[in-house]
Scaffold this motif. Structure first.
Motif, PDB file in Angstrom:
ATOM      1  N   LEU B  13     -44.210 -20.656  24.218  1.00 50.68           N
ATOM      2  CA  LEU B  13     -44.101 -19.664  25.279  1.00 50.68           C
ATOM      3  C   LEU B  13     -45.228 -18.663  25.175  1.00 50.68           C
ATOM      4  N   GLN B  14     -45.556 -18.082  26.294  1.00 51.10           N
ATOM      5  CA  GLN B  14     -46.451 -16.930  26.282  1.00 51.10           C
ATOM      6  C   GLN B  14     -45.597 -15.685  26.056  1.00 51.10           C
ATOM      7  N   GLU B  15     -46.189 -14.705  25.444  1.00 50.83           N
ATOM      8  CA  GLU B  15     -45.472 -13.450  25.236  1.00 50.83           C
ATOM      9  C   GLU B  15     -44.946 -12.956  26.573  1.00 50.83           C
ATOM     10  N   GLY B  16     -43.655 -12.602  26.606  1.00 49.56           N
ATOM     11  CA  GLY B  16     -43.035 -12.111  27.826  1.00 49.56           C
ATOM     12  C   GLY B  16     -42.416 -13.180  28.706  1.00 49.56           C
ATOM     13  N   PRO B  78     -40.000 -12.677  25.118  1.00 47.22           N
ATOM     14  CA  PRO B  78     -40.254 -12.877  23.685  1.00 47.22           C
ATOM     15  C   PRO B  78     -41.583 -12.285  23.236  1.00 47.22           C
ATOM     16  N   LYS B  79     -41.623 -11.961  21.939  1.00 48.60           N
ATOM     17  CA  LYS B  79     -42.828 -11.459  21.298  1.00 48.60           C
ATOM     18  C   LYS B  79     -43.265 -12.463  20.220  1.00 48.60           C
ATOM     19  N   ARG B 107     -31.021 -30.110  14.302  1.00 40.81           N
ATOM     20  CA  ARG B 107     -32.353 -30.206  13.698  1.00 40.81           C
ATOM     21  C   ARG B 107     -33.204 -28.982  14.001  1.00 40.81           C
ATOM     22  N   GLY B 108     -32.757 -28.165  14.935  1.00 37.47           N
ATOM     23  CA  GLY B 108     -33.491 -26.950  15.219  1.00 37.47           C
ATOM     24  C   GLY B 108     -34.485 -27.076  16.356  1.00 37.47           C
ATOM     25  N   THR B 109     -34.847 -25.923  16.905  1.00 31.07           N
ATOM     26  CA  THR B 109     -35.915 -25.813  17.896  1.00 31.07           C
ATOM     27  C   THR B 109     -36.995 -24.921  17.313  1.00 31.07           C
ATOM     28  N   SER B 110     -38.203 -25.466  17.244  1.00 29.14           N
ATOM     29  CA  SER B 110     -39.339 -24.691  16.730  1.00 29.14           C
ATOM     30  C   SER B 110     -39.964 -23.923  17.889  1.00 29.14           C
ATOM     31  N   LEU B 111     -39.888 -22.606  17.816  1.00 27.61           N
ATOM     32  CA  LEU B 111     -40.396 -21.750  18.885  1.00 27.61           C
ATOM     33  C   LEU B 111     -41.696 -21.077  18.441  1.00 27.61           C
TER      34      LEU B 111
END
Lengths: 114, 115
Positions: B13-16, B78-79, B107-111
């Protein structure tokens, strides 16, 4: 909530050797849990350790390979025995937190077997 | 057997740029659904527990919701410091040998949040 100190944080070991991982909890807990986390995989429970009794192992994990000690209500060790490269993973200990706060984890031990 | 499936596996994601992470589950009697954050080289850090469908919980930019089949972790504006792996786990009503209710983890999500 409980605070867990886990060590070592990482180690590189030769195949065929053993490594003992320690977890110290700052309060008394009945059960401690040991997990393995392989890259890209979910946390897999190895065993549940109750003080004063033999650990309960999950399917696929045996005491000869992963012996566990639980000498008192604040401490436990997990030994990874006769290591092979397939044992390279992150190992985590965990305790149940106060109601509503899930489980608390140690910082993990990153094991690499060469 | 309890099962947890998280999607997507990875999210950039891009910030915001707000988005949502999904956790689909099947469980024999839900005792609780947990969300954790895990930073590289560290153990999972507790975020939320949800107990029943319709429940919502918030913490800063994070909001977790629950239905009978899935949970969402909404991330608003998000930041970069929100970059981490987010884990979902369910605790079912089956008492395991040893006398404990063991959670089943996804298994999780890598953000990754880019500035």
């Amino acid at each position: 909530s409980a605070v867990i100190s886990q060590k070592p944080s990482r180690d590189i070991c030769q195949r065929g050797t053993s490594l003992t991982i320690q977890c110290q909890v700052d309060s008394q807990v009945t059960m401690m849990f040991w997990y393995r986390q392989q890259p890209g995989q979910s946390l897999t429970l190895i065993a549940t350790a109750n003080q004063g009794s033999e650990a309960t192992y999950e399917s696929g994990f045996v005491i000869d390979k992963f012996p566990i000690s639980r000498p008192n209500l604040t401490f436990s060790t997990l030994t990874v025995s006769n290591m092979s490269p397939e044992d390279s993973s992150i190992y985590l200990c965990s305790v149940e937190a106060d109601k509503g706060y899930g489980y608390t984890f140690g910082s993990g031990t990153r094991l690499t077997v060469v | 057997e309890d099962q947890v499936t998280q999607s997507p596996e990875a999210l950039r994601l891009q910030e915001g740029e707000s988005s949502s992470l999904n956790c689909s589950y099947t469980v024999s009697g839900l005792r609780g659904l947990f969300w954790y954050r895990q930073d590289p080289g560290k153990g999972p850090e507790f975020l939320f527990t949800l107990y029943s469908a319709g429940e919502e919980k918030e913490k800063e930019r994070l909001k977790a919701t629950l239905t009978k089949k899935e949970s969402f972790l909404h991330i608003t504006a998000p930041k970069p410091e929100d970059s981490a792996t987010y884990l979902c786990a369910v605790q079912g009503a089956s008492l395991r040998q040893g006398g404990s209710y063991i959670p089943t983890f996804g298994r999780g999500t890598s953000l990754i949040v880019h500035p």
